[in-house]
Design a protein around this motif. Structure first.
Motif, short mmCIF file in Angstrom:
data_model
loop_
_atom_site.label_atom_id
_atom_site.label_comp_id
_atom_site.label_asym_id
_atom_site.label_seq_id
_atom_site.Cartn_x
_atom_site.Cartn_y
_atom_site.Cartn_z
N UNK A 139 0.79 -1.22 0.00
CA UNK A 139 0.00 0.00 0.00
C UNK A 139 0.83 1.27 0.00
N UNK A 140 2.09 1.19 0.40
CA UNK A 140 2.90 2.41 0.55
C UNK A 140 3.09 3.09 -0.81
N UNK A 141 2.60 4.32 -0.96
CA UNK A 141 2.80 5.05 -2.22
C UNK A 141 3.64 6.30 -2.00
N UNK A 142 4.23 6.44 -0.83
CA UNK A 142 5.09 7.58 -0.52
C UNK A 142 4.31 8.89 -0.65
N UNK A 143 3.02 8.82 -0.23
CA UNK A 143 2.11 9.94 -0.44
C UNK A 143 2.54 11.25 0.19
N UNK A 144 3.22 11.21 1.35
CA UNK A 144 3.55 12.48 2.02
C UNK A 144 4.91 13.03 1.63
N UNK A 145 5.66 12.30 0.86
CA UNK A 145 6.92 12.87 0.38
C UNK A 145 6.82 13.01 -1.13
N UNK A 146 7.58 13.92 -1.68
CA UNK A 146 7.42 14.20 -3.11
C UNK A 146 8.50 13.44 -3.87
N UNK A 147 8.13 12.40 -4.61
CA UNK A 147 9.13 11.66 -5.37
C UNK A 147 9.46 12.41 -6.66
N UNK A 148 10.13 13.53 -6.46
CA UNK A 148 10.39 14.44 -7.58
C UNK A 148 11.89 14.67 -7.66
N UNK A 149 12.45 14.65 -8.86
CA UNK A 149 13.87 14.97 -9.02
C UNK A 149 13.99 16.09 -10.06
N UNK A 150 14.80 17.12 -9.70
CA UNK A 150 14.96 18.23 -10.62
C UNK A 150 16.37 18.20 -11.17
N UNK A 151 16.49 18.32 -12.46
CA UNK A 151 17.81 18.30 -13.06
C UNK A 151 18.52 19.61 -12.77
N UNK A 152 19.86 19.54 -12.70
CA UNK A 152 20.63 20.77 -12.40
C UNK A 152 20.48 21.83 -13.48
N UNK A 153 20.05 21.43 -14.66
CA UNK A 153 19.89 22.43 -15.73
C UNK A 153 18.65 23.31 -15.53
N UNK A 154 17.83 23.02 -14.52
CA UNK A 154 16.61 23.78 -14.23
C UNK A 154 15.63 23.78 -15.40
N UNK A 155 15.73 22.76 -16.24
CA UNK A 155 14.82 22.63 -17.38
C UNK A 155 14.05 21.31 -17.28
N UNK A 156 14.77 20.21 -16.96
CA UNK A 156 14.16 18.88 -16.96
C UNK A 156 13.89 18.42 -15.53
N UNK A 157 12.79 17.70 -15.38
CA UNK A 157 12.44 17.19 -14.05
C UNK A 157 11.80 15.82 -14.19
N UNK A 158 11.68 15.12 -13.06
CA UNK A 158 11.21 13.73 -13.07
C UNK A 158 10.24 13.54 -11.91
N UNK A 159 9.10 12.92 -12.19
CA UNK A 159 8.12 12.66 -11.12
C UNK A 159 7.75 11.18 -11.16
N UNK A 160 7.93 10.50 -10.04
CA UNK A 160 7.52 9.08 -9.97
C UNK A 160 6.00 9.02 -9.85
N UNK A 161 5.36 8.24 -10.71
CA UNK A 161 3.89 8.13 -10.66
C UNK A 161 3.46 6.81 -10.04
N UNK A 162 4.39 5.89 -9.92
CA UNK A 162 4.05 4.60 -9.31
C UNK A 162 5.31 3.96 -8.76
N UNK A 163 5.10 2.89 -8.00
CA UNK A 163 6.21 2.17 -7.38
C UNK A 163 6.06 0.69 -7.66
N UNK A 164 7.18 -0.01 -7.63
CA UNK A 164 7.14 -1.46 -7.70
C UNK A 164 6.73 -2.01 -9.05
N UNK A 165 6.60 -3.32 -9.12
CA UNK A 165 6.25 -3.97 -10.39
C UNK A 165 5.66 -5.34 -10.10
N UNK A 166 4.65 -5.71 -10.89
CA UNK A 166 4.00 -7.01 -10.72
C UNK A 166 4.43 -8.03 -11.76
N UNK A 167 5.41 -7.69 -12.58
CA UNK A 167 5.68 -8.55 -13.74
C UNK A 167 6.59 -9.74 -13.47
#
Ligand code: SF4
Length: 351
Positions: free
Chosen positions: A44-72
């Motif tokens: 159930x843990x989705x890291x809801x209260x922390x922001x899984x966000x990474x900002x690139x040093x170039x201040x142009x590109x960023x990354x947001x995790x939308x899910x965790x784990x894998x069922x495959x």
């Protein structure tokens, strides 16, 4: 000779990714002289209260995790065991994170998940799937580019490709890891698709998104791979005409199905030779891909100053190719129309 210490003697704290909420208690245990250990994975843990966000040093590109784990449970992968089962984040928090990044000046966001195609958020009777999430992120602003990684070939839908075709700011670049061109190897890898299905998905991309670039991941020398199966990988690469590929030699990961049930029996020398053949072929395909772009004009998002010259900038087009061009009045975060004059196998050179 110095005395060898065991892990138990040197390690005080072991924290799994889903145990971060337990950190205060674990630290107290360590301070009181005990070991702090919690590696339990949650469904159930989705890291809801922390922001899984990474900002690139170039201040142009960023990354947001939308899910965790894998069922495959692919045979060679540690992710389901180390990060747990698939859990999607609340779309409102994802949209909030992406909107904040845009307001901070970022002009590109990459939505991250091990298998983004299986993103789903159920609330009451309504179900929000990845296609709808992508449309909502694209609607934040037309100048905010959106990318995503990674798609699983068994789940990449025509519907998703049609959504990408409708929005100019949804980048025309699909990363579709194939791993092997042989159905028999894919079966041993537990990838849950065949060569024919994968080819059908590539054909769908070519027909719905003809301008899209396609990249992949390839593993050389998986358990039991024969020479003929290796050649099937080469022929698939040639057919797909990949623009880019991440290429690896198979190496066993402890705790995986492959490590426990299959024999890592392709000799190291053979793996190396097969990988070199894959790399050489991709080198040619990458160069041909870049050569096809010479003479074309692309919208490029400027990311920064080129490593090779302070007078040159670099950025990426929608297809994720790196483009280098003269600085002029441009700065990071600007969009520029760049005409390609020349290329290498890795970079487009334009003006
Ligand atoms: Fe999941 Fe990718 Fe690992 Fe397969 S390789 S189990 S899809 S994370």
């Amino acid at each position: 000779m110095s005395e060898q210490l065991s892990a138990e003697e040197v390690v005080d704290l072991v924290v799994g990714p889903d145990a971060y909420r337990d950190l205060p208690r674990l630290l107290e245990e360590v301070e009181s002289g005990q070991k702090g250990i919690n590696t339990i994975l949650s469904t159930e843990e989705t890291y809801g209260d922390i922001r899984p966000v990474r900002m690139d040093q170039n201040h142009v590109s960023s990354f947001v995790a939308i899910m965790r784990g894998c069922d495959n449970f692919c045979a060679d992968c540690v992710v389901p065991g180390t990060r747990g089962r698939e859990r999607s984040r609340d779309p409102e928090t994802i949209l909030g994170d992406a909107t904040d990044l845009f307001r901070m000046g970022y002009r590109e966001v990459t939505l991250l998940g091990q298998n983004v195609n299986s993103y789903r958020w159920k609330q009451g009777d309504s179900l929000l799937k990845f296609e709808a999430l992508l449309e909502r992120v694209a609607a934040i602003d037309p100048s905010f580019r959106v990318r995503f990684a990674t798609s699983h070939p068994k789940d990449l839908s025509d519907e998703l490709l049609k959504v990408i075709s409708r929005h100019p700011n949804l980048c025309k670049s699909i990363h579709l890891p194939v791993q092997s061109g042989s159905s028999a190897v894919l079966d041993r890898m537990k990838r849950r698709y065949t060569r024919a299905h994968y080819m059908d998905r590539i054909s769908a991309i070519r027909s719905i998104l003809p301008e899209a670039s396609i990249s992949t991941d390839i593993i050389a020398g998986f358990c039991g791979e024969t020479e003929e199966e290796h050649r099937e990988t080469l022929s698939l690469m040639e057919w797909a005409a990949y623009d880019f590929a991440y290429m690896f030699k198979y190496s066993e990961r402890p705790g995986t199905f492959a490590a426990e049930k299959l024999r890592d029996d392709v000799p190291e020398k053979v793996k190396t030779r097969r990988l070199n053949e894959i790399i050489a072929l991709q080198g040619r395909l990458s160069l041909e891909s870049k050569q096809r772009d010479v003479g074309n004009t692309f919208e490029v998002l400027v990311e920064g100053t080129s490593r090779k010259s302070a007078e040159q900038l670099y950025g990426r087009n929608s297809q994720n190719a790196v483009v280098v061009f003269p600085k002029g009045e441009l700065k990071p975060g600007d969009y520029a129309r760049i005409t390609i004059r020349d290329c290498t196998s890795a970079t487009l050179l334009g003006s």
